[in-house]
Design an enzyme around this catalytic site. Structure first.
Site, short mmCIF file in Angstrom:
data_model
loop_
_atom_site.label_atom_id
_atom_site.label_comp_id
_atom_site.label_asym_id
_atom_site.label_seq_id
_atom_site.Cartn_x
_atom_site.Cartn_y
_atom_site.Cartn_z
N CYS A 81 34.68 32.53 89.77
CA CYS A 81 35.10 31.90 88.52
C CYS A 81 34.74 32.80 87.34
O CYS A 81 33.93 33.72 87.48
CB CYS A 81 34.48 30.51 88.35
SG CYS A 81 32.67 30.47 88.49
N CYS A 119 29.35 31.90 87.58
CA CYS A 119 30.60 32.43 87.03
C CYS A 119 30.35 33.78 86.36
O CYS A 119 29.32 33.99 85.71
CB CYS A 119 31.19 31.45 86.02
SG CYS A 119 31.90 29.96 86.77
#
Length: 280
Positions: A194, A112
């Protein structure tokens, strides 16, 4: 006398066999050339020379040197899956399903906050990620690294790649092997992102954000609001250019509107030259 006669007959047989073999080879060669000439002449470049060899070499470099965490990946199977995606298939009727075996073999998780998208700023984006190996553009993933800059296609009725020509996405057909591949790979890359996602845009053109680009038509629409906290845009313009704030252009406002509608926070900064850090 009998031996001489047998010898003469044997030589005649050998000559006949040799002539027959040459004729057969010539016929096969003519047939092969005719088949090659009968292949469709598309408007795009043909398959990159030594395509399979380049895919295998890139796979080995990536998994053994660039990302050794993937050293157990089977590059031979990846090479075969990549070739099989278009071999013996109509190059104007390729689907994402044709690439599923390849996708399964190249599965990779990007942490992420490490995803970098780009639009009309490929060299700048790659210059940045080369200096920060923790950040990834699509071409810095295994799947993108394998195909970056290559062309490939096959033809129905043959198990060979077409090195003569391949369909052009605009002049021939959109569902060609290369176009379908990059659309599929871009969609998956954006869908998996993400945290904070970064995008590098070209501020030296009138519309840094183009809704018809891969970023504008595929990637922005596949960022998942439940996973992506924000989209941070760096708009890079030429050093020494006319001072202006490209973040205030109508195209960037359009991008901001799209992210707002998708409930993704948006932030934009502009800079002359490559940013030292995308984390803003």
């Amino acid at each position: 006398m009998a031996d001489e006669r047998c010898c003469r007959i044997s030589k005649k047989v050998q000559i006949c066999l040799a002539v027959g073999l040459l004729v057969a080879v010539a016929v096969l060669a003519v047939v092969g050339v005719l088949k090659w000439l009968q292949r469709p002449k598309w408007n795009g470049r043909g398959t990159t020379d030594n395509f399979a060899g380049m895919v295998l070499e890139r796979c080995n470099v990536y998994t053994q040197m660039l990302q050794p965490a993937l050293r157990n990946v089977d590059c031979q199977k990846i090479q075969e899956a990549f070739k099989s995606s278009s071999i013996s298939k109509n190059p104007c009727n390729i689907t994402e399903e044709d690439y599923q075996p390849l996708v399964k073999l190249t599965t990779q998780t990007i942490p992420c906050g490490k995803t970098v998208l780009w639009s009309k700023a490929k060299e700048t984006a790659h210059e940045y990620t080369r200096g920060d190996r923790e950040m990834f553009t699509l071409e810095d993933t295994l799947l993108g690294y394998l195909a970056d800059g290559l062309t490939w296609c096959g033809d129905t009725g043959t198990s060979e790649m077409n090195y003569r020509s391949c369909p052009h996405w605009k002049k021939d057909c959109p569902n060609n092997p290369v176009s379908v591949f990059w659309k599929m790979a871009s969609r998956r890359f954006a869908d998996a992102a993400c945290g904070v996602v970064y995008v590098i845009l070209n501020g030296s053109i009138s519309n840094p954000f183009d809704e018809n680009s891969t970023f504008g038509s595929v990637e922005i629409n596949n960022l998942r609001p439940e996973k992506v906290q924000a989209l941070h845009a760096w708009v890079i313009h030429d050093v020494g250019g006319v001072p202006s704030d490209p973040c205030m252009t109508s195209s960037i406002n359009k991008l901001k509107s799209i992210t707002s509608q998708r409930k993704i926070a948006f932030r934009c900064r502009h800079n002359a030259g490559l940013p030292h850090s995308l984390r803003i």
